[in-house]
Scaffold this active site. Structure first.
Site, PDB file in Angstrom:
ATOM      1  N   ASP A 119      53.968   2.314  20.458  1.00 34.47           N
ATOM      2  CA  ASP A 119      55.153   3.123  20.010  1.00 34.47           C
ATOM      3  C   ASP A 119      56.132   2.717  19.593  1.00 34.47           C
ATOM      4  O   ASP A 119      57.250   3.037  19.499  1.00 34.47           O
ATOM      5  CB  ASP A 119      55.186   4.808  21.193  1.00 34.47           C
ATOM      6  CG  ASP A 119      55.089   4.484  22.667  1.00 34.47           C
ATOM      7  OD1 ASP A 119      55.637   2.840  22.448  1.00 34.47           O
ATOM      8  OD2 ASP A 119      55.682   5.143  22.802  1.00 34.47           O
ATOM      9  N   SER A 120      55.939   1.167  20.174  1.00 35.25           N
ATOM     10  CA  SER A 120      57.578  -0.298  19.856  1.00 35.25           C
ATOM     11  C   SER A 120      57.081  -0.071  18.579  1.00 35.25           C
ATOM     12  O   SER A 120      58.476  -0.312  17.913  1.00 35.25           O
ATOM     13  CB  SER A 120      56.965  -1.340  20.744  1.00 35.25           C
ATOM     14  OG  SER A 120      55.467  -1.489  19.677  1.00 35.25           O
ATOM     15  N   ASP A 136      49.351   4.761  20.956  1.00 34.52           N
ATOM     16  CA  ASP A 136      49.433   5.064  22.166  1.00 34.52           C
ATOM     17  C   ASP A 136      50.358   6.773  21.334  1.00 34.52           C
ATOM     18  O   ASP A 136      50.545   7.016  20.766  1.00 34.52           O
ATOM     19  CB  ASP A 136      51.132   4.746  22.051  1.00 34.52           C
ATOM     20  CG  ASP A 136      51.964   3.158  22.930  1.00 34.52           C
ATOM     21  OD1 ASP A 136      51.280   3.690  24.163  1.00 34.52           O
ATOM     22  OD2 ASP A 136      52.242   2.967  23.074  1.00 34.52           O
ATOM     23  N   GLU A 138      53.072  -3.522  32.513  1.00 31.32           N
ATOM     24  CA  GLU A 138      54.821  -3.909  31.761  1.00 31.32           C
ATOM     25  C   GLU A 138      55.787  -4.392  32.745  1.00 31.32           C
ATOM     26  O   GLU A 138      55.837  -3.485  33.417  1.00 31.32           O
ATOM     27  CB  GLU A 138      55.161  -3.051  30.912  1.00 31.32           C
ATOM     28  CG  GLU A 138      56.309  -3.540  29.747  1.00 31.32           C
ATOM     29  CD  GLU A 138      56.771  -2.745  28.705  1.00 31.32           C
ATOM     30  OE1 GLU A 138      55.594  -1.631  28.402  1.00 31.32           O
ATOM     31  OE2 GLU A 138      57.508  -3.167  27.797  1.00 31.32           O
TER      32      GLU A 138
HETATM   33  O1  KIV Z   1      54.400   0.206  22.245  1.00 27.19           O
HETATM   34  C1  KIV Z   1      54.439  -1.186  23.206  1.00 27.19           C
HETATM   35  O2  KIV Z   1      54.161  -1.945  22.091  1.00 27.19           O
HETATM   36  C2  KIV Z   1      53.919  -1.047  24.231  1.00 27.19           C
HETATM   37  C3  KIV Z   1      53.590  -2.608  24.664  1.00 27.19           C
HETATM   38  C4  KIV Z   1      54.304  -3.147  24.834  1.00 27.19           C
HETATM   39  C5  KIV Z   1      52.828  -2.409  25.757  1.00 27.19           C
HETATM   40  O3  KIV Z   1      53.737  -0.212  24.971  1.00 27.19           O
END
Ligand code: KIV
Length: 272
Positions: A52-53, A91, A190
Site C-alpha cells: 500500500d506504499s 496489502d 518493519e
Molecule cells: O507497503 C509496503 O511497501 C510495505 C513494505 C514497506 C513492507 O508494507
C-alpha cells in the site's frame, strides 16, 4: 541473471519455508505496475509485494491511508500479469479489514479473485487475530506485518524505530508467535532494533522478512522506488540504493528535450 521461460519454477509459500529451513535468504521488493514487475521477475526476485506504499510512491499521498481496495486490485492485477516466477503478495489497505472479520474476508477474497495474486498482507497482531484466522480458513495465505505499521501512523505520530522499549518488544514477540500459531506463512518486521528482529526470527519457524530490521532475519524487502534511487529525498539509515534512476531519467529526458528543440529528433532513419 535472467530467468528463461523453460527453467521457470514458480515460488510458493512452501518454497519460502524451505528457503528459511536451509538458511537461504529471501529477496523481496515492492511492485505496482506491469512493466517494472516484468523486469523484477525476470531478474529473479523471489517475492513481489504490491504494497500500500503505492499510495505514497504511485499516487503521491503523504500516508498509506487514502489508497482504496479497488486501487490496490488495479495495481495487483497489473503485477500478476507480468509475473512468471515470483510469489505475489498484496496489502489489504486501511479501512478494508479493521471493521470486522467478515469485511476482512470479503476484501481478501476480492483481491485474490480479481487480481490473481497469491497471498495478502495485513498490519497488526492480536487485534486482527479473528480476521487473520477467518481469511486463512478460506484458504488464502496471509503474511503478517509488525513493528512500524504505517496504516497506524496517526496513532504513533512518527515513522521512527518501533519496539525499543521492553513492553512493546515483548508484545511484538508475542504477536509474532500468535500470527505463526494462527497459520500465517511469513511476517514482515518493519523498523525495529536488529537484536529484537533476530530474536523473533529465532523464536518462530516461519520466514521473517525485514525492512530496517537488521541482517539476522530470513529475507529483506525494500520499496522499489527507494532502492532504485527514484525517491531521492527519502534517506532512512536502512536504505541501500542500487541505482540512481532519478539522475539517469533526468539526464535522458534533458537529452530528449535538447534533441527535439534542436530538430535533431526524429532523423532520416526515424521517419516513415
Ligand atoms: O507497503 C509496503 O511497501 C510495505 C513494505 C514497506 C513492507 O508494507
Amino acid at each position: 541473471m535472467s530467468v528463461h521461460k523453460k527453467d521457470i519454477k514458480k515460488i510458493t509459500t512452501h518454497q519460502l519455508q524451505e528457503m528459511k529451513n536451509r538458511g537461504e535468504k529471501i529477496a523481496m521488493l515492492t511492485a505496482y505496475d506491469f512493466s517494472m514487475a516484468k523486469i523484477l521477475d525476470a531478474a529473479g526476485i523471489d517475492v513481489l509485494l504490491v504494497g500500500d506504499s503505492a499510495s505514497n510512491v504511485m499516487a503521491g499521498n503523504e500516508t498509506t491511508l487514502p489508497i482504496t481496495l479497488d486501487q490496490m486490485i488495479y495495481h495487483a492485477t497489473s503485477v500478476v500479469k507480468a509475473v512468471e516466477r515470483a510469489f505475489v503478495i498484496v496489502d489489504i489497505p486501511f479501512g478494508s479489514y479493521q471493521g470486522n472479520s467478515s469485511e476482512a474476508l470479503r476484501s481478501a477474497i476480492r483481491i485474490m479473485k480479481e487480481s490473481g495474486a497469491h497471498a495478502v498482507k495485513m498490519e497488526g497482531g492480536s487485534e486482527i487475530k479473528e480476521s487473520v484466522t477467518r481469511i486463512l480458513s478460506a484458504g488464502v495465505p496471509v503474511m503478517g506485518h509488525l513493528g512500524l505499521t504505517p496504516q497506524s501512523i496517526f496513532k504513533f505520530g512518527t515513522y521512527t524505530v518501533r519496539a525499543k522499549e521492553e513492553e512493546e518488544a515483548n508484545k511484538l514477540l508475542e504477536d509474532a508467535k500468535l500470527l505463526e500459531e494462527c497459520g500465517c506463512f511469513s511476517i514482515v518486521l518493519e523498523k525495529i532494533p536488529a537484536h529484537l528482529a533476530k530474536k523473533v526470527a529465532e523464536a518462530v519457524s516461519i520466514p521473517i522478512i525485514g525492512i530496517g530490521a537488521g541482517p539476522d532475519v530470513d529475507g529483506q524487502v525494500l520499496v522499489m522506488q527507494d532502492m532504485l534511487g527514484i525517491t531521492k529525498e527519502f534517506k532512512p539509515r536502512f536504505l541501500r540504493r542500487y541505482a540512481d534512476l532519478y539522475t539517469s531519467v533526468t539526464d535522458a529526458v534533458s537529452h530528449y528535450i535538447e534533441d527535439v528543440k534542436a530538430k535533431d529528433f526524429p532523423n532520416e532513419e526515424e521517419k516513415y
